[in-house]
Design an enzyme around this catalytic site. Structure first.
Site, PDB file in Angstrom:
ATOM      1  N   ALA A  10      -4.722   6.021   4.570  1.00 38.50           N
ATOM      2  CA  ALA A  10      -5.624   6.416   3.474  1.00 38.50           C
ATOM      3  C   ALA A  10      -5.266   7.819   3.005  1.00 38.50           C
ATOM      4  O   ALA A  10      -6.116   8.698   2.874  1.00 38.50           O
ATOM      5  CB  ALA A  10      -7.077   6.342   3.914  1.00 38.50           C
ATOM      6  N   TYR A  12      -2.776   9.927  -0.057  1.00 40.57           N
ATOM      7  CA  TYR A  12      -2.762   9.874  -1.529  1.00 40.57           C
ATOM      8  C   TYR A  12      -2.393   8.482  -2.017  1.00 40.57           C
ATOM      9  O   TYR A  12      -2.993   7.946  -2.948  1.00 40.57           O
ATOM     10  CB  TYR A  12      -1.760  10.893  -2.080  1.00 40.57           C
ATOM     11  CG  TYR A  12      -2.149  12.308  -1.773  1.00 40.57           C
ATOM     12  CD1 TYR A  12      -2.941  13.033  -2.646  1.00 40.57           C
ATOM     13  CD2 TYR A  12      -1.738  12.920  -0.590  1.00 40.57           C
ATOM     14  CE1 TYR A  12      -3.312  14.340  -2.356  1.00 40.57           C
ATOM     15  CE2 TYR A  12      -2.105  14.224  -0.298  1.00 40.57           C
ATOM     16  CZ  TYR A  12      -2.893  14.924  -1.183  1.00 40.57           C
ATOM     17  OH  TYR A  12      -3.260  16.210  -0.889  1.00 40.57           O
ATOM     18  N   ASN A  36      -6.995   3.617   8.659  1.00 42.53           N
ATOM     19  CA  ASN A  36      -6.550   5.024   8.745  1.00 42.53           C
ATOM     20  C   ASN A  36      -6.930   5.566  10.112  1.00 42.53           C
ATOM     21  O   ASN A  36      -7.952   5.193  10.673  1.00 42.53           O
ATOM     22  CB  ASN A  36      -7.249   5.853   7.659  1.00 42.53           C
ATOM     23  CG  ASN A  36      -6.522   7.153   7.371  1.00 42.53           C
ATOM     24  OD1 ASN A  36      -5.329   7.146   7.074  1.00 42.53           O
ATOM     25  ND2 ASN A  36      -7.223   8.262   7.456  1.00 42.53           N
ATOM     26  N   GLU A 167       5.021  27.674   0.122  1.00 38.16           N
ATOM     27  CA  GLU A 167       3.564  27.816  -0.038  1.00 38.16           C
ATOM     28  C   GLU A 167       2.954  28.440   1.213  1.00 38.16           C
ATOM     29  O   GLU A 167       2.060  29.279   1.132  1.00 38.16           O
ATOM     30  CB  GLU A 167       2.934  26.457  -0.351  1.00 38.16           C
ATOM     31  CG  GLU A 167       3.350  25.958  -1.736  1.00 38.16           C
ATOM     32  CD  GLU A 167       2.437  24.892  -2.294  1.00 38.16           C
ATOM     33  OE1 GLU A 167       2.091  23.957  -1.542  1.00 38.16           O
ATOM     34  OE2 GLU A 167       2.066  24.990  -3.481  1.00 38.16           O
TER      35      GLU A 167
HETATM   36  C1  LIG Z   1       1.888  22.146   3.159  1.00 39.04           C
HETATM   37  C2  LIG Z   1       2.241  21.091   2.137  1.00 39.04           C
HETATM   38  C3  LIG Z   1       2.078  21.370   0.781  1.00 39.04           C
HETATM   39  C4  LIG Z   1       2.391  20.387  -0.174  1.00 39.04           C
HETATM   40  N1  LIG Z   1       2.172  20.666  -1.493  1.00 39.04           N
HETATM   41  C5  LIG Z   1       2.376  19.701  -2.407  1.00 39.04           C
HETATM   42  C6  LIG Z   1       2.064  19.941  -3.783  1.00 39.04           C
HETATM   43  O1  LIG Z   1       1.636  21.035  -4.148  1.00 39.04           O
HETATM   44  N2  LIG Z   1       2.239  18.925  -4.668  1.00 39.04           N
HETATM   45  C7  LIG Z   1       2.684  17.689  -4.283  1.00 39.04           C
HETATM   46  O2  LIG Z   1       2.785  16.781  -5.141  1.00 39.04           O
HETATM   47  N3  LIG Z   1       3.016  17.424  -2.998  1.00 39.04           N
HETATM   48  C8  LIG Z   1       2.872  18.396  -2.053  1.00 39.04           C
HETATM   49  N4  LIG Z   1       3.159  18.139  -0.735  1.00 39.04           N
HETATM   50  C9  LIG Z   1       3.673  16.800  -0.345  1.00 39.04           C
HETATM   51  C10 LIG Z   1       2.534  15.781  -0.234  1.00 39.04           C
HETATM   52  O3  LIG Z   1       1.500  16.289   0.558  1.00 39.04           O
HETATM   53  C11 LIG Z   1       3.018  14.449   0.316  1.00 39.04           C
HETATM   54  O4  LIG Z   1       4.089  13.997  -0.476  1.00 39.04           O
HETATM   55  C12 LIG Z   1       1.861  13.426   0.288  1.00 39.04           C
HETATM   56  O5  LIG Z   1       0.889  13.784   1.240  1.00 39.04           O
HETATM   57  C13 LIG Z   1       2.361  11.998   0.554  1.00 39.04           C
HETATM   58  O6  LIG Z   1       1.274  11.110   0.432  1.00 39.04           O
HETATM   59  P1  LIG Z   1       1.228   9.780   1.290  1.00 39.04           P
HETATM   60  O7  LIG Z   1      -0.005   9.059   0.886  1.00 39.04           O
HETATM   61  O8  LIG Z   1       2.523   9.071   1.235  1.00 39.04           O
HETATM   62  O9  LIG Z   1       1.098  10.275   2.815  1.00 39.04           O
HETATM   63  P2  LIG Z   1      -0.061  11.122   3.498  1.00 39.04           P
HETATM   64  O10 LIG Z   1      -0.801  11.936   2.529  1.00 39.04           O
HETATM   65  O11 LIG Z   1       0.603  11.812   4.642  1.00 39.04           O
HETATM   66  O12 LIG Z   1      -1.037   9.987   4.057  1.00 39.04           O
HETATM   67  C14 LIG Z   1      -0.702   9.138   5.120  1.00 39.04           C
HETATM   68  C15 LIG Z   1      -1.974   8.638   5.763  1.00 39.04           C
HETATM   69  O13 LIG Z   1      -1.644   7.699   6.783  1.00 39.04           O
HETATM   70  C16 LIG Z   1      -2.366   8.009   7.963  1.00 39.04           C
HETATM   71  N5  LIG Z   1      -1.560   7.551   9.085  1.00 39.04           N
HETATM   72  C17 LIG Z   1      -0.293   7.937   9.394  1.00 39.04           C
HETATM   73  N6  LIG Z   1       0.130   7.265  10.484  1.00 39.04           N
HETATM   74  C18 LIG Z   1      -0.887   6.449  10.851  1.00 39.04           C
HETATM   75  C19 LIG Z   1      -1.030   5.479  11.880  1.00 39.04           C
HETATM   76  N7  LIG Z   1      -0.061   5.224  12.770  1.00 39.04           N
HETATM   77  N8  LIG Z   1      -2.201   4.814  11.970  1.00 39.04           N
HETATM   78  C20 LIG Z   1      -3.201   5.041  11.078  1.00 39.04           C
HETATM   79  N9  LIG Z   1      -3.103   5.934  10.075  1.00 39.04           N
HETATM   80  C21 LIG Z   1      -1.961   6.620   9.965  1.00 39.04           C
HETATM   81  C22 LIG Z   1      -2.534   9.536   7.910  1.00 39.04           C
HETATM   82  O14 LIG Z   1      -3.617   9.954   8.709  1.00 39.04           O
HETATM   83  C23 LIG Z   1      -2.778   9.760   6.421  1.00 39.04           C
HETATM   84  O15 LIG Z   1      -4.145   9.590   6.108  1.00 39.04           O
HETATM   85  C24 LIG Z   1       2.879  19.108   0.242  1.00 39.04           C
HETATM   86  C25 LIG Z   1       3.057  18.843   1.609  1.00 39.04           C
HETATM   87  C26 LIG Z   1       2.753  19.817   2.542  1.00 39.04           C
HETATM   88  C27 LIG Z   1       2.948  19.491   4.019  1.00 39.04           C
END
Ligand SMILES: Cc1cc2nc3c(=O)[nH]c(=O)nc-3n(C[C@H](O)[C@H](O)[C@H](O)COP(=O)(O)OP(=O)(O)OC[C@H]3O[C@@H](n4cnc5c(N)ncnc54)[C@H](O)[C@@H]3O)c2cc1C
Length: 391
Positions: A10, A12, A36, A167
């Site tokens: 859960a 982005y 999640n 950042e």
């Molecule tokens: C410090 C920092 C600053 C950033 N700044 C920016 C920015 O300014 N702009 C931008 O566009 N991007 C930015 N990013 C990148 C961005 O945060 C990621 O690209 C984004 O979070 C990816 O989204 P996602 O949904 O793929 O994964 P995530 O947001 O990581 O979500 C994954 C989810 O899966 C869950 N999960 C993982 N493994 C398991 C499991 N085994 N069982 C159950 N649940 C699980 C996690 O708890 C989480 O809720 C930044 C990243 C960091 C670290």
């Protein structure tokens, strides 16, 4: 009998998928299950603020239940352990789930490039809990310095000068004077390094913006070591390829991401860094009933021939697209191939400064760019219908 859509993660990508699907699919057609490991959604893009201690956890923690209330989305708080795409089953730590359609949105993992000691002796910044550990550690370093006068306690190294590294170093630069004041320590005792193996910082940003970021951070005490790989880490020491050794109790590693091990173990086709290869509709190759999105997958920018960087911006857009694709799968209908719309990139450089590339041609810096970044967070919160407490 409703079809079952299971969404893993859960973040982005996953949360937006569930909300988008529910805009159209009724509970009679579709059962939506969101898995999640926490009962909250993390604003990963704000974690540098937490890690440096500039903001509290509540500024990045959004409880999922109020966001999905009355939307017929079932949240299972559990840990995903494995996926069997041939049997169409997912194993969680407490139960097994079958699915008609699966969305894998588990994010990424940290890439350590096999550097000896790096994993064991560094902090990372991918979750609220890791940010809390970092913040607490830094406060402890300042407190301990009083008794030991050990300068390695006030030497902070951020490895990696991509988005998250810069950042974080920007937040550190603003936070250090506050911590010095609170602990009655002269600011010139603090050393703040940003170490990057690549020849320049902030890949993807225009040269003028990179120079602007370097100037702003250097003026606030950051020392850049660019083109200098970290080759080994041991407790209290970071060894660089040029032979230098930095004595430090704090290395934060932001230098690499790789795909999710669960995706690799499931046998989906991946690129060498473990991110899943997907087709133009974000489906896993060979599995039309499995979408893999966000940082767990890998897509190429046809204009540059290079992969898109992993960003929240693209993850959210993938979630919106897959919510629509699933509805087309369930009800019939056409699908448009996925193409990210890059609105811009904004990197904050602390509390009051940022660099922004907006659209293809427009650049902004300073307070204005910082406000634009804050607004993009508010836009995202409005999109998912979330409210966060002021921190
Ligand atoms: C410090 C920092 C600053 C950033 N700044 C920016 C920015 O300014 N702009 C931008 O566009 N991007 C930015 N990013 C990148 C961005 O945060 C990621 O690209 C984004 O979070 C990816 O989204 P996602 O949904 O793929 O994964 P995530 O947001 O990581 O979500 C994954 C989810 O899966 C869950 N999960 C993982 N493994 C398991 C499991 N085994 N069982 C159950 N649940 C699980 C996690 O708890 C989480 O809720 C930044 C990243 C960091 C670290």
């Amino acid at each position: 009998m409703p079809k079952r859509v299971v969404i893993l993660g859960a973040g982005y990508a996953g949360l937006v998928t569930a909300l988008e699907l529910r805009k159209n699919a009724t509970p009679e057609d579709t059962e939506v299950i969101l898995v999640n490991k926490h009962n909250y959604h993390q604003l990963v893009t704000q974690l540098h603020e937490l890690g440096a201690g500039a903001k509290s956890d509540t500024s990045a923690r959004i409880m999922i239940e109020p966001v999905i209330r009355n939307k017929y989305i079932t949240l299972i708080k559990d840990h995903v352990e494995s996926i069997d795409p041939k049997e169409k089953r997912v194993r969680l730590s407490q139960q097994e789930l079958s699915y008609d359609y699966l969305v894998v949105a588990l994010g990424s993992e940290t890439e350590y490039f096999g550097i000896p000691g790096l994993k064991e002796h560094s902090f990372i910044l991918k979750s609220i809990n890791q940010a809390r550990l970092l913040r607490t550690h830094i406060e402890r370093c300042f407190a301990e310095y009083h008794y030991t006068r050990d300068e390695s306690l006030l030497t902070f190294v951020v490895g990696g000068a991509g988005f998250s590294g810069i950042e974080l170093v920007g937040e550190f630069a603003d936070r250090m004077p506050v911590l010095c004041e609170e602990n009655n320590i002269p600011l010139d005792k603090v050393k703040l390094f940003n170490v990057e193996a690549a020849p320049s910082i902030l890949p993807g940003f225009d040269k003028e913006l990179v120079e602007r970021a370097e100037k702003s951070l250097t003026e606030r005490g950051v020392k850049f070591l660019v083109g200098v790989p970290i080759v080994q880490v041991e407790p209290g020491k970071v060894h660089l390829k040029n032979g230098d050794v930095i004595a430090t109790q704090t290395l934060v590693w932001t230098g690499g991401v790789r795909g999710n091990q669960i995706v690799i173990d499931a046998g989906f086709e991946t690129e060498p860094r473990g991110r899943a290869k997907v087709n133009e509709y974000l489906q896993a190759l060979g599995y039309e009933d499995v979408y893999i999105i966000g940082d767990s997958c890998f897509i190429i920018n046809e204009e540059t021939g290079r992969p898109y960087p992993p960003t929240a911006q693209i993850a959210g857009q993938m979630g919106t697209a897959v919510g629509k694709y699933l509805f087309a799968d369930l009800r019939g209908g056409t699908k448009e191939p996925f193409k990210p719309q890059i609105m811009g990139s904004i990197a904050s450089l602390g509390r009051k400064d940022a660099i922004a590339k907006i659209g293809k041609n427009y650049q902004a810096t300073g307070r204005f760019a910082y406000i634009v970044k804050d607004m993009s967070k508010l836009r995202y919160l409005a999109k998912i219908g979330a409210v966060i407490k002021k921190a």
